[in-house]
Design an enzyme around this catalytic site. Sequence first.
Site, PDB file in Angstrom:
ATOM      1  N   LYS A 108     -14.285 -26.668  61.226  1.00  9.48           N
ATOM      2  CA  LYS A 108     -12.713 -27.210  60.282  1.00  9.48           C
ATOM      3  C   LYS A 108     -12.902 -28.875  59.745  1.00  9.48           C
ATOM      4  CE  LYS A 108      -8.052 -26.666  61.860  1.00  9.48           C
ATOM      5  NZ  LYS A 108      -7.777 -25.901  60.901  1.00  9.48           N
TER       6      LYS A 108
HETATM    7  N1  PMP Z   1      -7.846 -19.700  60.233  1.00 13.29           N
HETATM    8  C1  PMP Z   1      -7.884 -21.327  59.612  1.00 13.29           C
HETATM    9  C2  PMP Z   1      -8.434 -21.100  58.108  1.00 13.29           C
HETATM   10  C3  PMP Z   1      -7.097 -21.851  60.339  1.00 13.29           C
HETATM   11  O1  PMP Z   1      -7.359 -23.131  59.099  1.00 13.29           O
HETATM   12  C4  PMP Z   1      -6.636 -21.544  60.978  1.00 13.29           C
HETATM   13  C5  PMP Z   1      -5.813 -23.210  61.696  1.00 13.29           C
HETATM   14  N2  PMP Z   1      -5.946 -24.258  62.380  1.00 13.29           N
HETATM   15  C6  PMP Z   1      -6.356 -21.288  62.120  1.00 13.29           C
HETATM   16  C7  PMP Z   1      -7.496 -19.774  61.365  1.00 13.29           C
HETATM   17  C8  PMP Z   1      -6.000 -20.674  63.348  1.00 13.29           C
HETATM   18  O2  PMP Z   1      -6.568 -21.196  64.043  1.00 13.29           O
HETATM   19  P1  PMP Z   1      -6.123 -21.595  65.663  1.00 13.29           P
HETATM   20  O3  PMP Z   1      -5.423 -21.065  66.259  1.00 13.29           O
HETATM   21  O4  PMP Z   1      -6.453 -22.594  66.597  1.00 13.29           O
HETATM   22  O5  PMP Z   1      -4.841 -22.635  65.061  1.00 13.29           O
END
Ligand code: PMP
Length: 312
Positions: free
Chosen positions: A156
């Site tokens: 991320k």
């Molecule tokens: N894909 C992207 C590109 C994201 O930014 C997020 C948000 N964090 C997610 C998927 C979903 O991840 P999570 O459920 O861990 O928040």
Amino acid sequence: MPTPYAYFKGEIVPLAEAKIGVMTHAFNYGTAVFEGIRGNWNAEEGVMYLFRMREHYERLAQSAKILMLELKESIDRLCEITVELVERCGYEEDVYVRPLVYKSSEVLGVRLHNLESETVIFVAPFGPYLDFEKGARCHTSTWRRVDDTGIPPRAKVTGIYVNSALAKTEAQLNGFDEAIMLNADGHVSEGSGENIFVIRNGVIYTPTPADNILEGITAKTVMQLAKEELGIETVMRPIDRTELYIADEIFMTGTAAHVTPVIEVDRRPIGDGRPGPITRRLSELYFDVIRGKNPSYKHWCTPARVRVAHER
Ligand code: PMP
């Protein structure tokens, strides 16, 4: 009164004091990794439930490893700091906790090595991101999801969100709520900040980790709820764009987006154009779970005793 605080350079300080210089490497080159953790307010108990906080910090540590960032605090310590921070801030509404690990050296030069790292965490009130009751109208983005061979979406990374921002803005300026990005080989990848699920004939499908997705914690949660509570296994496999058009139901998941039904893709209604039954069932389960209302999954919810902390 709620007061914003941040964890910055090893201490909890008023948010206004958590400032970085313009030469900071991460600001110039996007060399930071981050997380989004939901604090879900439970008004009856006066408690903020931090949802799957440890898993978010574990993913932060993995993102940091990919970007050669040094995470100085242990995962246990990050969890402790977060609870303290949320209690100090005192918000009595849903919040978003934003930890970042960033290249803090104030030097020029594109690289990952020989740079200092710092951790910062702040908290902001944050309501619903997409309309999870009505559902989202989506389109297929003209922007492709970045590839693991370019900037790895598994990490991320702040800089990667330029890809998401291009897609989100294109979608919204064209009158849609959210973008669905295809990966370099033309299969469905994910939304600008959400994972995607497709339901056909009672089976739930989602792209594989190799489809350039962020491996979502909400997605993992929903897959477990689907299996344990509804007896439905999720199949991970590549998904074509046109499978979206003929799906019975589609939904998106994310820390910000929760479980949001997709009711339209590229101007084709999904199913009858309203949130479908499996999506609605999963969404109800999920909302109870994240507010600490389902005893079977309460271990995913770390309490921050906001009210008690403020009465001390
Ligand atoms: N894909 C992207 C590109 C994201 O930014 C997020 C948000 N964090 C997610 C998927 C979903 O991840 P999570 O459920 O861990 O928040």
